[in-house]
Design a protein around this motif. Structure first.
Motif, PDB file in Angstrom:
ATOM      1  N   PRO A  54     -24.237  28.911   7.342  1.00 51.78           N
ATOM      2  CA  PRO A  54     -25.187  28.358   8.314  1.00 51.78           C
ATOM      3  C   PRO A  54     -26.360  27.627   7.660  1.00 51.78           C
ATOM      4  O   PRO A  54     -27.035  26.846   8.319  1.00 51.78           O
ATOM      5  N   LEU A  55     -26.582  27.872   6.359  1.00 52.29           N
ATOM      6  CA  LEU A  55     -27.678  27.157   5.706  1.00 52.29           C
ATOM      7  C   LEU A  55     -27.284  25.728   5.356  1.00 52.29           C
ATOM      8  O   LEU A  55     -28.121  24.838   5.270  1.00 52.29           O
ATOM      9  N   ARG A  56     -25.975  25.530   5.140  1.00 44.85           N
ATOM     10  CA  ARG A  56     -25.536  24.187   4.757  1.00 44.85           C
ATOM     11  C   ARG A  56     -25.203  23.325   5.962  1.00 44.85           C
ATOM     12  O   ARG A  56     -25.369  22.113   5.938  1.00 44.85           O
ATOM     13  N   HIS A  57     -24.674  23.962   7.016  1.00 46.36           N
ATOM     14  CA  HIS A  57     -24.258  23.175   8.184  1.00 46.36           C
ATOM     15  C   HIS A  57     -24.829  23.796   9.449  1.00 46.36           C
ATOM     16  O   HIS A  57     -24.765  24.997   9.635  1.00 46.36           O
ATOM     17  N   ARG A  58     -25.327  22.932  10.316  1.00 46.12           N
ATOM     18  CA  ARG A  58     -25.988  23.420  11.510  1.00 46.12           C
ATOM     19  C   ARG A  58     -24.999  23.974  12.535  1.00 46.12           C
ATOM     20  O   ARG A  58     -25.282  24.933  13.217  1.00 46.12           O
ATOM     21  N   THR A  59     -23.832  23.337  12.654  1.00 49.44           N
ATOM     22  CA  THR A  59     -22.832  23.813  13.617  1.00 49.44           C
ATOM     23  C   THR A  59     -21.469  23.914  12.949  1.00 49.44           C
ATOM     24  O   THR A  59     -21.224  23.331  11.895  1.00 49.44           O
ATOM     25  N   PHE A  60     -20.569  24.649  13.597  1.00 52.93           N
ATOM     26  CA  PHE A  60     -19.194  24.756  13.119  1.00 52.93           C
ATOM     27  C   PHE A  60     -18.563  23.378  12.965  1.00 52.93           C
ATOM     28  O   PHE A  60     -17.896  23.084  11.980  1.00 52.93           O
ATOM     29  N   GLU A  61     -18.776  22.543  13.974  1.00 53.73           N
ATOM     30  CA  GLU A  61     -18.064  21.272  13.969  1.00 53.73           C
ATOM     31  C   GLU A  61     -18.524  20.370  12.835  1.00 53.73           C
ATOM     32  O   GLU A  61     -17.716  19.699  12.186  1.00 53.73           O
ATOM     33  N   ILE A  62     -19.812  20.384  12.561  1.00 56.08           N
ATOM     34  CA  ILE A  62     -20.320  19.600  11.432  1.00 56.08           C
ATOM     35  C   ILE A  62     -19.711  20.110  10.131  1.00 56.08           C
ATOM     36  O   ILE A  62     -19.266  19.332   9.289  1.00 56.08           O
TER      37      ILE A  62
END
Lengths: 330, 330
Positions: A54-62
């Motif tokens: 979660p620190l690298r990507h804001r959402t699952f899809e991203i």
DNA sequence: TCAAAAGTGTTATCCTTACACCCATGT
DNA sequence: ACATGGGTGTAAGGATAACACTTTTGA
């Protein structure tokens, strides 16, 4: 007790990790393709995947789009979450110190940019993993020849055992594998795979160490196996795509910008695994205002030239369920 | 790089937790109910939920049934996974040391064992959280009165901005909220809620700290808010149940063993939020072999006594899609 | 000229929607 | 008697599935 209060006091003993896995579908020459990454250690194919942070990507899809871009370079169009699998046992773990992996499966659709891209990369025909799902020429041989005898034995072992669906083994067998052309329900891909898994007929069941899996040992393989639970995710993707196609214009994510009606029909047939009635398919599609003629003609038909059509994006705001209602007649 | 290799080397910096949350639906007296647990600190209602620990529970579903049994005592019948939400920001965190919560939403159906159980426990009418979803008496007032003026402003702010669905604000507004009786698509509950959220019209949007939420400050509340992302999960549950009802006999999970056709119709109308045509509903249901008459009669009708019916479990193995195809006519 | 594929016309059947009407009970 | 809700018949319209047939190209 609320969740927020709870986890600040007692954390679970085993660390958790979230794996994002994508079933990326394309179509080429009447054949649906699935994008795989080669299985280095054990020669089994995998789907593109990665661990969510979660620190690298804001959402699952991203996160998912990022993983796929790095691992395959394929440009994703349509992306849809399928299901989250959390069972212990079906996702192999290396050791007891490793985290428990919860895997979130995704369906993604992509257009092949050129002819070559179908060959390079890891695009594999999806029916090589699910040979029993291709009913375009009638019920495939593998069902009668290999699946029937084994499943009959499995049914006999416990004829009165009920599954969570409320049906007995025999009833599930009849509903899922017996039907011929008309009654074949192409959407139940996952249900069929899970039945074969429970019966110990697919290679993945061996890893689970279940009794029934012994049956498999001297058996011709039922389609190519995949690592972890990736074939289960792919089954979910196939079923969802086959269902979604009927009420959303997702099929056009697989088509080139211009196409003939026959090409469109072949693609729909390839995905659904069913044969469609030509004349009715044409009438249905032309009448639905989901496509429009461009005026141009295709000359590579092998016969009379065909009119080229394009997808009408405007249908999204006109009709409530703009899909291709694929019945028997198409 | 495979997942198994990856996570043994580098673990994400922020711990992850999996929250399981259940939208538990019942029906009583023409009113759909949702089971809530009272919100102690901030008076907001919550859905029953808990944190998944793979050492304690083998599967998500086992864990969920355990949480619900402990927190509410309600016996769950049908249970179905909905969606996994992983966005940062929509699940409030207490501090930076707390784990990131990924929440897996479930739909569950339960039968009220007696009249009293509807009052006790945390059963609340579900339209008190979604007043704009009840179209049984035509389009509800709140849409014209409160939602329209605010959404019109929101549309004007950025008329040409496209959302991920490929539609502009105005187009989404027209498709989701404009329709009257016939064109109202009762399944798009989540889409409508998300639009209201984006427009900053529901209280939950305030927590997200988004600009648009300022609009809300002097506004009558649009339905009761819930903690965390629970109202989003409930919206997903409502949409899924409304859709599923049409091709699976899930409605009977909410009904008593014996019921009249009118009681069945009232329940279907309550869930779908639409008014149905009486005569056609009866014919449809009786003709579908999904129920059978018991011979007994109900005398509490207020008029002519009504025949009591029961659900025919056998349909599961007879028909491919045994639901109640709710069109306009029922 | 013939094979191959595109494209058109027509019909029987079923399902959906709608309208009109009759029946059995309690007050 | 009359209000209330249960229950039935029938007909118009549209969608589906199936049939036979014509047209235009390349080899």
């Amino acid at each position: 007790m609320s969740l927020a209060e709870k986890h600040s006091s007692s954390r679970p003993g085993l660390p958790l990790a979230i794996g994002l896995t994508a079933a990326i579908v394309a179509a080429h020459d009447d054949e649906p393709l699935i994008l795989t990454v080669p299985g280095s250690p054990d020669a089994l194919a995998s789907l593109p995947s990665g661990e969510f942070d979660p620190l690298r990507h804001r959402t699952f899809e991203i996160a998912l789009r990022d993983f796929v871009a790095r691992q395959t370079g394929a440009p994703l169009g349509y992306v849809e979450q399928l299901y989250t699998f959390g069972d212990r046992g079906r996702h192999a773990r290396l050791g007891d110190r490793d985290p428990h992996i919860v895997s979130v499966g995704y369906l993604a659709l992509t257009r092949l940019v050129d002819e070559r891209s179908a060959r390079i990369g890891g695009y594999r025909p999806w029916y090589s993993f699910f040979p029993w799902e291709d009913h375009r020429e009638g019920r495939p041989e593998i069902i009668e020849k290999t699946i029937f005898p084994e499943l009959r034995k499995w049914v006999e072992e416990a004829p009165n055992e009920f599954s969570s669906s409320g049906l007995t083994r025999g009833e599930r067998f009849n509903l899922l594998f017996k039907p011929q052309a008309r009654d074949f329900n192409e959407e139940n891909v996952l249900e069929r795979y899970e039945l074969l898994y429970e019966a110990g007929l697919v290679e993945e069941a061996l890893r689970d160490g279940r009794e029934a899996a012994k049956r498999r040992k001297n058996l011709a393989p039922l389609g190519l196996a995949m690592r972890h639970d990736h074939r289960r995710i792919m089954a979910t993707a196939m079923g969802r795509l086959r269902a979604k196609m009927k009420y959303r214009p997702v099929i056009f994510e697989l088509m080139p910008a211009l196409f003939t009606l026959t090409e469109l029909q072949r693609t729909v047939e390839a995905i659904s695994g069913r044969h469609l009635h030509k004349q009715n398919f044409r009438r249905l599609v032309e009448g639905s205002a989901i496509v429009e003629p461009t005026g141009e003609m295709s000359l590579n038909t092998g016969g009379r030239p065909a009119a080229l059509f394009r997808f009408r994006r405007e249908v999204l705001q006109e009709r409530p369920a703009p899909g291709l209602r694929v019945g028997v007649g198409g």
